[in-house]
Scaffold this active site. Structure first.
Site, short mmCIF file in Angstrom:
data_model
loop_
_atom_site.label_atom_id
_atom_site.label_comp_id
_atom_site.label_asym_id
_atom_site.label_seq_id
_atom_site.Cartn_x
_atom_site.Cartn_y
_atom_site.Cartn_z
N HIS A 1 0.82 -1.21 0.00
CA HIS A 1 0.00 0.00 0.00
C HIS A 1 0.85 1.26 0.00
O HIS A 1 0.94 1.97 0.99
CB HIS A 1 -0.93 -0.01 1.22
CG HIS A 1 -2.07 -0.96 1.05
ND1 HIS A 1 -2.74 -1.53 2.11
CD2 HIS A 1 -2.67 -1.45 -0.07
CE1 HIS A 1 -3.70 -2.32 1.65
NE2 HIS A 1 -3.67 -2.29 0.33
N HIS B 1 -0.42 -8.68 1.01
CA HIS B 1 -1.53 -8.78 1.98
C HIS B 1 -2.21 -10.14 1.97
O HIS B 1 -2.99 -10.44 2.86
CB HIS B 1 -2.59 -7.71 1.69
CG HIS B 1 -1.99 -6.36 1.46
ND1 HIS B 1 -1.81 -5.83 0.21
CD2 HIS B 1 -1.50 -5.45 2.34
CE1 HIS B 1 -1.23 -4.64 0.33
NE2 HIS B 1 -1.03 -4.38 1.61
N CYS C 1 3.05 -11.92 2.53
CA CYS C 1 4.00 -11.89 3.64
C CYS C 1 3.87 -13.16 4.48
O CYS C 1 2.76 -13.55 4.83
CB CYS C 1 3.72 -10.67 4.52
SG CYS C 1 4.63 -10.71 6.07
N GLU D 1 -6.08 -7.70 3.64
CA GLU D 1 -5.60 -8.78 4.50
C GLU D 1 -6.76 -9.48 5.20
O GLU D 1 -6.79 -10.71 5.32
CB GLU D 1 -4.61 -8.24 5.55
CG GLU D 1 -3.98 -9.36 6.34
CD GLU D 1 -3.18 -8.88 7.54
OE1 GLU D 1 -3.14 -9.61 8.55
OE2 GLU D 1 -2.58 -7.78 7.48
N CYS E 1 2.37 -7.88 13.73
CA CYS E 1 3.69 -8.24 13.23
C CYS E 1 4.79 -7.45 13.94
O CYS E 1 4.54 -6.37 14.48
CB CYS E 1 3.74 -8.07 11.72
SG CYS E 1 4.28 -6.47 11.15
N SER F 1 -2.72 2.70 3.59
CA SER F 1 -1.80 1.84 4.34
C SER F 1 -2.22 1.83 5.81
O SER F 1 -2.05 2.80 6.52
CB SER F 1 -0.37 2.36 4.22
OG SER F 1 0.42 1.87 5.28
N ASN G 1 -1.06 0.34 8.47
CA ASN G 1 -0.06 0.53 9.53
C ASN G 1 0.42 1.98 9.59
O ASN G 1 0.76 2.49 10.66
CB ASN G 1 1.10 -0.46 9.38
CG ASN G 1 2.10 -0.06 8.31
OD1 ASN G 1 3.04 0.69 8.55
ND2 ASN G 1 1.89 -0.55 7.09
N SER H 1 5.56 0.18 4.24
CA SER H 1 5.67 -0.01 2.78
C SER H 1 6.32 1.20 2.10
O SER H 1 6.17 1.41 0.91
CB SER H 1 4.29 -0.28 2.19
OG SER H 1 3.33 0.63 2.70
#
Length: 345
Positions: A50, A83, A105, A135, A203, A231, A233, A276
């Site tokens: 992303h 994702h 991932c 995801e 993660c 994105s 995160n 990312s």
């Protein structure tokens, strides 16, 4: 403080770790390698990661991003993004006679496997995450009949399960740790027998980037997070910065998006980037700040990262030939007449 000149107190706190995580690094390199090895075009289902800049850069090299597997012409190579995808997408690719490269991932794959395992044991799975995020779509696709998505603490009231003694929670890997635990606590209140996953799904990279921002947010009046709006995160990093005490926190894709007005009365600027985001974009932001008197950069180190993941195994095979064979199988033509291995060279 009174006698300070305007320029002397200005500084930047730069978060470490920041930017690329191992899963993103692997996915981006996988697209580049596939283009090198097989020539353009290589189709990618959904944005590989992303980030606007990364996607645009790969498009220039010959990657074609599609939202649906059906958009890829048969006999081509399609790559699945970091994702992850639901099992049905693998089936679509097989039906469309496409050679696939799976750049999911490994930490997302782990959550998929947990979902399958708990579904096989007939648990109800409460998946904490954002409705509609790739995801979450991919993970819930592993066991749609067993999975309920819980999008934050407010969602808990309406969650229903078959047997409160056989439920487990899993989560999207890129959420904020605090937000997830708040949801888990609310779920435990409602379902005291709720089981936690064998290992926390958040993660390592998400966690580390948030730790660094927490340390920074306490001192920085302004935090700039480099990252894209879609994105997850990166968006979380902005929230974490505000919760940690930063007066303002903003998400920007590029230095050009920073508003000079944000610097009003600010002596300390925190800078970080989502998982990312290539480092070149952060360097541009540091350069922009330095031109405005924020040249003094201090590293805020929250963790050491040495994790790397090996590249998808499909990159070791001749996928153009495989794709041609898949098409030939149906038409009954032997040989690689349908191969487009040289296109785009």
């Amino acid at each position: 403080m009174g006698g300070m000149t305007a320029s002397s107190g200005r500084r930047v706190l730069l978060a470490a770790p920041r930017g690329y995580c191992a899963g993103v690094d692997r996915a981006v390199i996988a697209v580049e390698k596939a283009l090198e090895q097989y020539g353009a075009p290589v189709y990618v289902r959904h944005e590989i990661v992303h980030n606007k800049y990364v996607v645009q850069t790969l498009e220039k090299k010959g990657a074609i991003f599609v939202e649906r597997t059906e958009e890829v012409p048969e006999g081509n190579i399609v790559m699945f993004s970091a994702h992850g995808v639901a099992p049905v997408v693998h089936e679509e690719a097989a039906q469309g006679r496409l050679a696939t490269i799976d750049a999911t991932c490994p930490l997302v794959t782990k959550v998929h496997k947990e979902a399958v395992r708990f579904a096989n044991e007939d648990y109800d799975i409460l998946l904490i995450g954002h409705e509609g995020h790739e995801e979450v779509i991919g993970t819930s696709g592993e066991a749609p009949d067993h999975i309920t998505i819980v999008d934050g603490p407010a969602d808990v009231a309406k969650v229903e399960v078959r047997d409160p003694s056989r439920i487990v929670w899993l989560s999207q890997t890129t959420l904020s740790v605090d937000e997830t635990m708040e949801t888990v606590d609310a779920l435990k209140e409602k379902f005291p027998q709720l089981i936690s996953p064998p290992s926390d799904d958040i993660c390592y990279a998400t966690q580390n980037r948030q730790l660094a921002v927490k340390q920074m947010g306490a001192e920085a009046e302004l935090v700039i997070v480099v990252g894209s709006r879609n994105s997850s995160n990166s968006v979380r990093l902005v929230e974490v910065a505000k919760l940690a005490g930063s007066r303002e926190a903003h998400l920007v894709d590029f230095a050009a998006e920073i508003d000079e007005a944000w610097l009003e009365g600010v002596t300390t600027v925190g800078v970080t980037s989502g998982a990312s985001v290539p480092e070149v974009l952060v360097e541009e932001v540091l350069e922009w700040l330095s031109q405005r008197g924020y040249g003094d950069v201090e590293l805020v180190k929250a963790a050491e990262e040495s994790i790397t993941f090996s590249l998808p195994k499909e990159l070791r095979r001749d996928l153009r030939e495989e794709a041609a064979a898949l098409v030939a199988e149906r038409t009954g033509v032997s040989g690689a007449s349908g191969a487009s291995g040289t296109s785009g060279e």
